[in-house]
Write a protein that holds these residues in place. Structure first.
Motif, mmCIF file in Angstrom:
data_model
loop_
_atom_site.group_PDB
_atom_site.id
_atom_site.type_symbol
_atom_site.label_atom_id
_atom_site.label_comp_id
_atom_site.label_asym_id
_atom_site.label_seq_id
_atom_site.Cartn_x
_atom_site.Cartn_y
_atom_site.Cartn_z
ATOM 1 N N UNK A 45 0.728 -1.228 0.029
ATOM 2 C CA UNK A 45 -0.199 0.074 -0.043
ATOM 3 C C UNK A 45 0.848 1.331 0.158
ATOM 4 N N UNK A 46 2.016 1.242 0.738
ATOM 5 C CA UNK A 46 2.846 2.505 0.738
ATOM 6 C C UNK A 46 3.504 2.562 -0.429
ATOM 7 N N UNK A 47 4.040 1.342 -1.253
ATOM 8 C CA UNK A 47 4.565 1.557 -2.523
ATOM 9 C C UNK A 47 3.687 2.125 -3.550
ATOM 10 N N UNK A 48 2.410 1.993 -3.461
ATOM 11 C CA UNK A 48 1.150 2.259 -4.434
ATOM 12 C C UNK A 48 1.188 3.591 -4.130
ATOM 13 N N UNK A 49 0.828 3.868 -2.638
ATOM 14 C CA UNK A 49 0.764 5.544 -2.359
ATOM 15 C C UNK A 49 1.995 6.188 -3.114
ATOM 16 N N UNK A 50 3.361 5.691 -2.924
ATOM 17 C CA UNK A 50 4.372 6.366 -3.487
ATOM 18 C C UNK A 50 4.600 6.390 -5.127
ATOM 19 N N UNK A 51 3.718 5.603 -5.715
ATOM 20 C CA UNK A 51 3.379 5.634 -7.107
ATOM 21 C C UNK A 51 2.709 6.878 -7.462
ATOM 22 N N UNK A 52 1.729 7.112 -6.775
ATOM 23 C CA UNK A 52 0.620 8.083 -6.983
ATOM 24 C C UNK A 52 1.413 9.400 -6.969
ATOM 25 N N UNK A 53 2.035 9.598 -5.630
ATOM 26 C CA UNK A 53 2.866 10.853 -5.403
ATOM 27 C C UNK A 53 4.005 10.995 -6.524
ATOM 28 N N UNK A 85 -2.384 -10.212 1.439
ATOM 29 C CA UNK A 85 -2.016 -9.519 0.271
ATOM 30 C C UNK A 85 -3.114 -9.211 -0.735
ATOM 31 N N UNK A 86 -4.003 -10.321 -0.760
ATOM 32 C CA UNK A 86 -5.266 -9.920 -1.717
ATOM 33 C C UNK A 86 -6.109 -8.851 -1.374
ATOM 34 N N UNK A 87 -6.253 -8.568 0.100
ATOM 35 C CA UNK A 87 -7.026 -7.490 0.323
ATOM 36 C C UNK A 87 -6.302 -6.204 0.006
ATOM 37 N N UNK A 88 -5.056 -6.085 0.424
ATOM 38 C CA UNK A 88 -4.235 -5.079 -0.157
ATOM 39 C C UNK A 88 -4.413 -4.901 -1.484
ATOM 40 N N UNK A 89 -4.310 -5.756 -2.459
ATOM 41 C CA UNK A 89 -4.593 -5.679 -3.905
ATOM 42 C C UNK A 89 -5.667 -5.063 -4.190
ATOM 43 N N UNK A 90 -7.007 -5.632 -3.448
ATOM 44 C CA UNK A 90 -8.140 -5.054 -3.741
ATOM 45 C C UNK A 90 -8.212 -3.254 -3.478
ATOM 46 N N UNK A 91 -7.449 -3.153 -2.219
ATOM 47 C CA UNK A 91 -7.476 -1.527 -1.662
ATOM 48 C C UNK A 91 -6.727 -0.816 -2.787
ATOM 49 N N UNK A 92 -5.571 -1.556 -3.207
ATOM 50 C CA UNK A 92 -4.729 -0.514 -4.235
ATOM 51 C C UNK A 92 -5.548 -0.239 -5.527
ATOM 52 N N UNK A 93 -6.324 -1.602 -5.956
ATOM 53 C CA UNK A 93 -7.003 -1.420 -7.334
ATOM 54 C C UNK A 93 -8.150 -0.260 -7.171
ATOM 55 N N UNK A 94 -8.890 -0.238 -5.878
ATOM 56 C CA UNK A 94 -10.075 0.762 -5.752
ATOM 57 C C UNK A 94 -9.406 2.180 -5.665
ATOM 58 N N UNK A 95 -8.190 2.219 -5.097
ATOM 59 C CA UNK A 95 -7.495 3.403 -4.961
ATOM 60 C C UNK A 95 -7.084 4.249 -6.496
ATOM 61 N N UNK A 96 -7.023 3.341 -7.106
ATOM 62 C CA UNK A 96 -6.492 3.638 -8.611
ATOM 63 C C UNK A 96 -7.924 3.935 -9.430
ATOM 64 N N UNK A 97 -8.593 2.956 -9.606
ATOM 65 C CA UNK A 97 -9.637 2.780 -10.537
ATOM 66 C C UNK A 97 -10.798 4.024 -10.229
ATOM 67 N N UNK A 98 -11.204 4.100 -9.110
ATOM 68 C CA UNK A 98 -12.067 5.402 -8.642
ATOM 69 C C UNK A 98 -11.641 6.658 -9.108
#
Length: 340
Positions: free
Chosen positions: A69-77, A145-158
């Motif tokens: 999640x932190x890495x995905x947040x860093x990607x957005x930033x 990890x699966x739940x984290x993946x869902x959270x990451x997907x939602x954080x990008x798709x929406x």
């Protein structure tokens, strides 16, 4: 008889183009200061967040749902630092948009999508930390990890869906056709939002922020209660005390991250809300200050990680010492090629 008074020279974004926007020039010294400050923030957002992504994805010891999640947040930033801040810097200092109307729409779309993606990532990280503190025994089975993946997907798709739907359909300025026509000039990139869409934007900021504040308040109270229990039974549970210290440090880091986010984003959110209901009377420099306060939040998170996460400091040393520098360079190269 000649007059001693001369009319001020009006500068245009495009001197030889009819309908060009009027340019608001800065003095040479001010331009140097502004470009330096904005460039520093942009570079920190790019390379700081790239270091976070490289650290988490390269070192297997850091592969965990939270760190993903932190890495995905860093990607957005990181994307804010690459696609939004450099062009916004030119727009702010030059007071003109030299990159074309189509790219102006794309820039606004990226601005909204990546910034709101950061908001959702932070919200999910709060949920993660809340579960880790309130129910540490079953946390590994709840936040996988699966739940984290869902959270990451939602954080990008929406956010991406929302920004494309708003800016590429033109619904953002419904009912403001006269204002848009008055602002329409060559060299301008002003995106106007109607009052309804401004309220939606405010709720997109306010609701996740309120959720984060509530969750962090509960985390803080639970951590305080756990501290009292551990103090009374410190001789019996040394290992649980060590585990508690780790969770408390993570909660503290989260608190600093949330606080930095609120301080950075609140001025911009309040400004666009007031502006929409006051006839868009906010001076341009006030808007730019609020806007850059929000942008710089993308550069602050790597600094927070460097201050509070020992694993991040160790990873930085390994990367910059040359052991993983090639991987770091490849990340930067492929991200840049993918974007442009």
């Amino acid at each position: 008889m000649t007059s001693n008074f001369s009319q001020p020279v009006v500068q245009l974004c495009y001197e030889d183009v009819n309908g060009s926007c009027i340019k608001t020039p800065y003095s040479p010294g001010s331009r140097v200061i502004l470009y330096t400050a904005f460039s520093f923030g942009s570079l920190l957002a790019v390379f700081g967040n790239l270091l976070v992504m490289t650290s988490v994805l390269h070192f297997k010891q850091l592969h965990s749902p939270t760190n993903f999640l932190i890495a995905s947040l860093a990607c957005a930033d990181f994307l804010v630092g690459v696609t939004v801040m450099p062009f916004g810097m030119v727009r702010t200092v030059e007071s003109c948009w030299y990159f074309g109307a189509k790219f102006g729409t794309l820039h606004s779309c990226c601005d909204v999508a990546f910034c709101y993606s950061s908001v959702l990532h932070l919200c999910f990280i709060c949920f993660d930390r809340y579960i880790a503190v309130t129910d540490p025994l079953v946390y590994p089975t709840k936040f996988t990890v699966s739940v984290s993946g869902i959270c990451i997907s939602v954080s990008w798709i929406l956010p991406l869906t929302y920004s494309v739907a708003v800016f590429y359909t033109g619904v953002n300025d419904d009912g403001l056709e006269e204002l848009v026509s008055a602002l329409n000039c060559v060299g301008g990139c002003q995106i106007v939002l109607s009052q309804g869409w401004v309220l939606i934007d405010f709720l997109l900021f306010f609701i996740p922020t309120l959720v984060m504040i509530i969750l962090y308040s509960k985390i803080f109270l639970i951590a305080k209660q756990q501290a009292i229990k551990i103090e009374t039974t410190s001789s019996k549970v040394e290992s649980s005390s060590e585990s508690y210290k780790i969770r408390r440090k993570a909660a503290k880091t989260l608190g600093v991250t949330v606080l930095a986010f609120v301080i950075s984003w609140l001025p911009y959110t309040v400004d666009i809300l007031i502006d929409a209901f006051m006839g868009f009377l906010t001076p341009a420099y006030i808007y730019e200050i609020c806007c850059w306060s929000a942008y710089h939040n993308s550069a602050m998170n790597p600094l927070i990680y460097a201050l509070f996460y020992p694993w991040f400091r160790k990873a930085i040393k390994l990367i910059l010492s040359g052991d993983v520098f090639f991987v770091f360079f490849l990340f930067f190269f492929f991200f840049t090629i993918f974007i442009f």
